[in-house]
Design an enzyme around this catalytic site. Structure first.
Site, PDB file in Angstrom:
ATOM      1  N   ASP A  80      -0.962   7.971   9.833  1.00 28.09           N
ATOM      2  CA  ASP A  80      -1.117   6.944  10.642  1.00 28.09           C
ATOM      3  C   ASP A  80       0.063   6.157  11.121  1.00 28.09           C
ATOM      4  O   ASP A  80      -0.278   4.860  11.760  1.00 28.09           O
ATOM      5  CB  ASP A  80      -2.271   5.918   9.980  1.00 28.09           C
ATOM      6  CG  ASP A  80      -1.740   5.305   8.674  1.00 28.09           C
ATOM      7  OD1 ASP A  80      -0.683   5.696   8.288  1.00 28.09           O
ATOM      8  OD2 ASP A  80      -2.263   4.627   8.221  1.00 28.09           O
ATOM      9  N   ASN A 103       4.158  -5.587   5.816  1.00 28.79           N
ATOM     10  CA  ASN A 103       2.933  -6.359   6.078  1.00 28.79           C
ATOM     11  C   ASN A 103       3.274  -7.800   6.319  1.00 28.79           C
ATOM     12  O   ASN A 103       2.299  -8.529   7.019  1.00 28.79           O
ATOM     13  CB  ASN A 103       1.918  -6.524   4.911  1.00 28.79           C
ATOM     14  CG  ASN A 103       1.484  -5.190   4.594  1.00 28.79           C
ATOM     15  OD1 ASN A 103       0.941  -4.432   5.395  1.00 28.79           O
ATOM     16  ND2 ASN A 103       1.206  -4.592   3.352  1.00 28.79           N
ATOM     17  N   GLY A 152      -1.973  -4.253   1.473  1.00 30.59           N
ATOM     18  CA  GLY A 152      -1.747  -5.378   2.255  1.00 30.59           C
ATOM     19  C   GLY A 152      -0.996  -6.443   1.524  1.00 30.59           C
ATOM     20  O   GLY A 152      -1.153  -7.553   2.308  1.00 30.59           O
ATOM     21  N   SER A 176       0.906  -1.311  -0.086  1.00 27.17           N
ATOM     22  CA  SER A 176      -0.054  -0.025   0.048  1.00 27.17           C
ATOM     23  C   SER A 176       0.817   1.284  -0.010  1.00 27.17           C
ATOM     24  O   SER A 176       0.419   2.211  -0.527  1.00 27.17           O
ATOM     25  CB  SER A 176      -0.900   0.344   1.301  1.00 27.17           C
ATOM     26  OG  SER A 176      -0.073  -0.086   2.459  1.00 27.17           O
ATOM     27  N   HIS A 222       1.375   4.805   6.745  1.00 24.15           N
ATOM     28  CA  HIS A 222       1.236   5.459   5.362  1.00 24.15           C
ATOM     29  C   HIS A 222       1.623   6.913   5.196  1.00 24.15           C
ATOM     30  O   HIS A 222       1.499   7.633   6.044  1.00 24.15           O
ATOM     31  CB  HIS A 222      -0.143   5.064   4.804  1.00 24.15           C
ATOM     32  CG  HIS A 222      -0.680   3.651   4.893  1.00 24.15           C
ATOM     33  ND1 HIS A 222      -1.262   3.297   5.841  1.00 24.15           N
ATOM     34  CD2 HIS A 222      -0.273   2.783   3.910  1.00 24.15           C
ATOM     35  CE1 HIS A 222      -1.496   1.850   5.706  1.00 24.15           C
ATOM     36  NE2 HIS A 222      -1.014   1.843   4.588  1.00 24.15           N
TER      37      HIS A 222
END
Length: 237
Positions: A212, A121, A91, A62, A215
């Protein structure tokens, strides 16, 4: 009787966990992305490949996919002129990237460079160990070398995550990057860790760079672009 017991035990065993270094398509549904959406994104990437004219391929999860989101304006200015294509899907772990490579995402094109960043991930979703994640990244690099033998790989260290320094994720990423760095040979595979460029002096991830703590914002993508500009130019010569 003995054979029956063995059979029952075999049936009772849970299915083997898929490993980080073997290809696997997305099979788990997430609230933020369905399996069907993943398939459509992959199909879109295959269609982009069929159009050709890809000199730089960005491959990842992502964070890479975000070049088409918060990073879109930076991408348009900095990488679109280089005939770059974005092959990031949210993901993805090393498993899905290996699947996409095997399924033809780089087939029929001859990129001069591949910008690869994958692995976060593996820690955050299936909970892979550092050793297994490194083995997965190694498998991805090997696959890219096979699929695009003439391309130079700009292998990026896994970006930092979590707001504060010293978390479990941060420690795993540091350990993994130390191992991943050894994949670089300075020629076909150039390793580059730009993680510190996203951090303050005390190791904090500020919200204006990673809202966050995972990202990137538009500002974060600008930092990424600045950090790889010269190394990428060198690979494209």
């Amino acid at each position: 009787m003995h054979a029956l017991v063995l059979t029952l035990l075999a049936v009772a065993q849970p299915p083997a966990k898929d490993v980080a270094w073997e290809p696997a398509a997305r099979a788990k549904e997430y609230p933020w992305m369905s399996v069907e959406t993943w398939k459509k994104l992959h199909a879109g990437h295959l269609a982009r490949t069929k159009k050709g004219a890809v000199d730089v391929a960005f491959l990842g999860d992502s964070i890479t996919q975000g070049w088409g989101g918060d990073g879109a304006s930076v991408w348009k200015k900095r990488f679109a002129p280089l005939n770059a294509a974005n092959y990031g899907i949210g993901g993805d772990t090393t498993r899905e990237v290996l699947y996409r490579l095997n399924d033809g995402v780089l087939d029929g094109i001859k990129p001069k460079a591949v910008v690869l960043m994958i692995g976060t991930n593996n820690f955050g979703l299936p909970g892979d160990s550092v050793a297994d994640t490194v083995k997965g990244v190694t498998a991805v690099v090997t696959s890219v070398r096979k699929k695009a033998p003439d391309a130079k790989i700009l292998l990026l260290g896994i970006f930092p995550r979590d707001k504060a320094a010293g978390t479990a994720f941060r420690k795993k990423i540091t350990e993994a990057n130390e191992a991943i760095s050894k994949l670089g040979d300075g020629k076909s595979v150039v390793y580059l860790d730009i993680g510190k460029k996203f951090l303050t002096d005390d190791g904090t991830l500020s919200a204006d760079i990673m809202p966050d703590a995972l990202h990137l914002s538009e500002k974060g993508y600008g930092i990424w672009a600045d950090a790889i500009e010269e190394p990428l130019k060198a690979l494209l010569k």
